[in-house]
Design an enzyme around this catalytic site. Sequence first.
Site, PDB file in Angstrom:
ATOM      1  N   ALA A  12      40.126  33.038  45.771  1.00 14.24           N
ATOM      2  CA  ALA A  12      39.559  34.012  44.834  1.00 14.24           C
ATOM      3  C   ALA A  12      39.582  35.413  45.415  1.00 14.24           C
ATOM      4  O   ALA A  12      38.595  35.859  45.975  1.00 14.24           O
ATOM      5  CB  ALA A  12      38.126  33.606  44.482  1.00 14.24           C
ATOM      6  N   CYS A  13      40.708  36.079  45.336  1.00 18.70           N
ATOM      7  CA  CYS A  13      40.821  37.462  45.804  1.00 18.70           C
ATOM      8  C   CYS A  13      40.836  38.412  44.612  1.00 18.70           C
ATOM      9  O   CYS A  13      41.151  38.019  43.498  1.00 18.70           O
ATOM     10  CB  CYS A  13      42.096  37.656  46.617  1.00 18.70           C
ATOM     11  N   THR A  14      40.529  39.671  44.887  1.00 13.19           N
ATOM     12  CA  THR A  14      40.563  40.704  43.862  1.00 13.19           C
ATOM     13  C   THR A  14      41.217  41.950  44.445  1.00 13.19           C
ATOM     14  O   THR A  14      41.015  42.260  45.621  1.00 13.19           O
ATOM     15  CB  THR A  14      39.147  41.053  43.380  1.00 13.19           C
ATOM     16  N   ARG A  50      35.691  38.168  37.443  1.00 11.40           N
ATOM     17  CA  ARG A  50      35.853  39.243  38.425  1.00 11.40           C
ATOM     18  C   ARG A  50      36.782  40.328  37.892  1.00 11.40           C
ATOM     19  O   ARG A  50      36.565  41.521  38.125  1.00 11.40           O
ATOM     20  CB  ARG A  50      36.391  38.678  39.740  1.00 11.40           C
TER      21      ARG A  50
END
Length: 331
Positions: A5-7, A211
């Site tokens: 889960a990267c942004t 997100r």
Amino acid sequence: MQAIACTRLVYLGAGDTVLTARSMDWKVDVATNLWVFPRGMERNGEAGENSITWTSKYGSVIASGYDISTTDGLNEKGLAANVLWLVESEYPSSESDKPGLTIAAWAQYVLDNFATVAEAVEALESEPFAIVTDAVPGEQRLATLHLSMSDSTGDSAIVEYIDGKQVIHHSRSYQVMTNSPTFDKQLALDDYWNQIGGTVFLPGTNRAADRFARASFYVDAIPKFDDPNMAVAGAMSVIRNVSVPYGISTPDQPNISSTRWRTLSDHARKLYFFESALTPNTFWVDLKQLDLSAETGKVMKLDLGPDQSHTYSGDATGKFQPARPFKFLGK
């Protein structure tokens, strides 16, 4: 199955201020260190006999993954590259007659060769290589990633491989990228939340779509600061807002990934900021103070320690030490 889960977000500030921030979310220590790579490095696609080769035109500062890949970085021309997880990725078949490039060096290829997003997109559209994926270190699954790029003009592009075909989304308006779904569907989600308006309601979970909604709203809602340091503070506050609390455990998502670290690229000032979840300080590297020349520049490493727990503060440019370059994962 781990949830990755990267942004990544791009803040378009006042004047020439453009900032790209990203979070790195992973279930285990991704063994990240910071590296300085000068111009003139001889590179190999590490994909076997038919590998693409090149010599780096531009120097860069990068954050490694397991010291076998480039996950994030900024080059001396102000081009940033970031790779994030995308489970829907499907790369070309191994029978491709194009020279191969390991997925571990995908971001580095961009940083080494291009000064702007437009230049990179023009080159990548001709598909000069075939991406070759490999197993994630310590795991049985293949790496499935997509690539984002941004530059000092505020331009952005997202590169994905869907059903074995390269898909490039290129627009200054593409400021935010998370993980699943594919980027075209992320844009549809963005349209939906724009109609609702972030002051009315914003989704608060760690899901990629939520997100994306929060990052999209906040990156445009914060002021366009004239002071570049305040701009950095604003952009960092947004990437922190979409980070995953360290060590969180949820019953229905037992493998959800905590945010391990965050970076921010200041494209105009050529500053690369790093913030570990385990240390109290944000520090930065000043590319303008580095010797990136092919003649006298050296490969340098900043050892961040296990879980990026070594503490640095303020300008850490002088803390790098000469080192042998790591070998990109491949054949």
